[in-house]
Design an enzyme around this catalytic site. Structure first.
Site, PDB file in Angstrom:
ATOM      1  N   PHE A  98      37.420  31.626  28.392  1.00 32.19           N
ATOM      2  CA  PHE A  98      36.281  30.834  27.895  1.00 32.19           C
ATOM      3  C   PHE A  98      36.734  29.438  27.498  1.00 32.19           C
ATOM      4  CE2 PHE A  98      38.264  33.201  24.509  1.00 32.19           C
ATOM      5  CZ  PHE A  98      38.383  32.296  23.479  1.00 32.19           C
ATOM      6  N   TYR A  99      37.871  28.980  27.991  1.00 31.80           N
ATOM      7  CA  TYR A  99      38.414  27.678  27.620  1.00 31.80           C
ATOM      8  C   TYR A  99      37.755  26.569  28.439  1.00 31.80           C
ATOM      9  CZ  TYR A  99      42.325  29.362  24.708  1.00 31.80           C
ATOM     10  OH  TYR A  99      43.096  29.912  23.714  1.00 31.80           O
ATOM     11  N   ALA A 100      36.513  26.315  28.119  1.00 36.42           N
ATOM     12  CA  ALA A 100      35.770  25.260  28.806  1.00 36.42           C
ATOM     13  C   ALA A 100      34.642  24.805  27.909  1.00 36.42           C
ATOM     14  CB  ALA A 100      35.215  25.775  30.134  1.00 36.42           C
TER      15      ALA A 100
ATOM     16  N   LYS B  28      43.489  34.996  26.638  1.00 34.69           N
ATOM     17  CA  LYS B  28      42.566  35.407  25.576  1.00 34.69           C
ATOM     18  C   LYS B  28      41.187  35.646  26.176  1.00 34.69           C
ATOM     19  CE  LYS B  28      42.955  32.430  22.051  1.00 34.69           C
ATOM     20  NZ  LYS B  28      44.104  31.536  22.231  1.00 34.69           N
TER      21      LYS B  28
END
Length: 357
Positions: A69-71, A101
């Protein structure tokens, strides 16, 4: 300042089920490459990752931290970037220990520790990464408060035994939770925030428990989201859209007060001397080495960087570990006389943010 041609020498063994794996003394966080309205161009990301790997001794893996979800839209942009990296440089796959993660619903932004959702998260990550790189370690980014840690661990073990990843990590757990989790299945790494801004009773208890149980600690934000580098002189220095502009410590009402600790750390770093170095180190290197020296065989600072120069600068801090008792005392005294204001995030309670569960 370190150059991209420098090599590091220190490494560290991981804990839990990965005791046969040697990784860089400093790990590399990739979040800032894509969690921004203006993602960093691939070629810059790739050079940052490659340079970090190339700086390591033979047989030592780079420890990279990513998330599904790194966005800016809570999507898979970070994993997509890594997929493109491994497609271009497949020979680097075996040189990297990849921690992913997940377990956070991108729509509700809440953790979901059910087997069904963890499976969805893991399989989404595997599909996005592509066939060239396996997930080495998977960790829920936050713990689902509706489930006990024992159940969450049991769900993770199911997926591990299916071969979807090799090791289990936790994030934002307290010491009691870490112990309970490790009783179900060995935890390889626990990710918590540690820095001169954040070193309180919770950190100390988790560190002590991790040392006892041979669990590695991935210490994220060792530079206070970049604040402690001293490179940001005022909130106005933050780029447009930078998520740090919403953090309370970067607000005008707290910023200058918190800079007093930075000024003390700058003085200590500029006067730094040891057997291998005379002439100072960067404040970032001092902070990273200080965090690592709190647990020389346990704590792996997780420092983010998008540029290759910063990646190597961070890695070089690992060769300063352990810091001398004198330097550790100086830093401790600086922390003690500077009262930090603002909190870790946006003013919510720790419970609301899912911290120390």
């Amino acid at each position: 300042m370190a150059t991209t041609t420098e090599k590091v020498s220190n490494s560290i063994k991981l804990g839990g089920t990965a005791t046969d794996v040697s990784v860089a003394r400093i790990s590399h966080g990739l979040m800032a490459m894509t969690w921004t309205p203006y993602p960093v161009p691939d070629e810059i990301c790739f050079e940052s990752i490659k340079t970090g790997v190339d700086a390591l001794p033979g047989g030592v893996k780079a420890f990279l931290n990513t998330g599904d979800f790194y966005a800016y839209d809570w999507g898979t942009a970070n994993l997509e970037m890594l997929s493109r990296f491994f497609a271009k440089y497949p020979e680097y796959a075996d040189k990297i220990f990849l921690s992913v993660k997940g377990g956070v619903n991108p729509t509700t932004h809440k953790p979901d520790g059910s087997l069904e959702y963890l499976r969805t998260s893991v399989e989404r990550s595997i599909k996005t990464l592509g066939p060239l790189k396996k997930i080495d370690l998977f960790e829920p980014a936050r713990l689902d408060g509706s489930l006990g840690i024992e159940k969450i661990m049991q769900n993770l073990v199911v997926l591990l035994k299916e071969g979807k990843f090799d090791h289990i990590g936790l994030s934002e757990c307290n010491a009691d939770t870490l112990r309970k989790a490790n009783n179900v299945y060995p935890v390889t790494a626990a990710e918590i925030e540690i820095s001169p801004f954040e070193y309180g009773e919770n950190q100390k208890k988790v560190i002590a428990t991790a040392k006892e149980l041979n669990i590695s600690i991935a210490a994220y934000s060792p530079l206070g989201h970049g604040f402690l580098t001293g490179q940001i002189k005022s909130p106005a220095d933050l780029p447009k859209g930078d998520i740090r502009s919403h953090l309370t410590r970067f607000q005008e009402s707290h910023f200058q007060n918190n800079m007093s600790l930075v000024h003390d750390l700058q003085r200590i770093s500029s006067n730094f001397k040891n057997d291998n170095r005379d002439g100072g180190i960067t404040t970032a290197q001092l902070c990273i080495a200080w965090v690592a020296s709190l647990g020389p065989k346990t704590i792996i600072p997780l420092a983010g960087s998008s540029k290759k120069e910063r990646t190597v600068e961070n890695l070089m801090a690992g060769d300063l570990v352990p810091l001398s008792e004198e330097v550790m005392k100086e830093v401790g005294e600086a922390i003690g006389r500077n009262r930090i204001t603002g909190d870790r995030y946006h003013g919510e309670t720790e419970e609301q943010m899912g911290l120390w569960q």
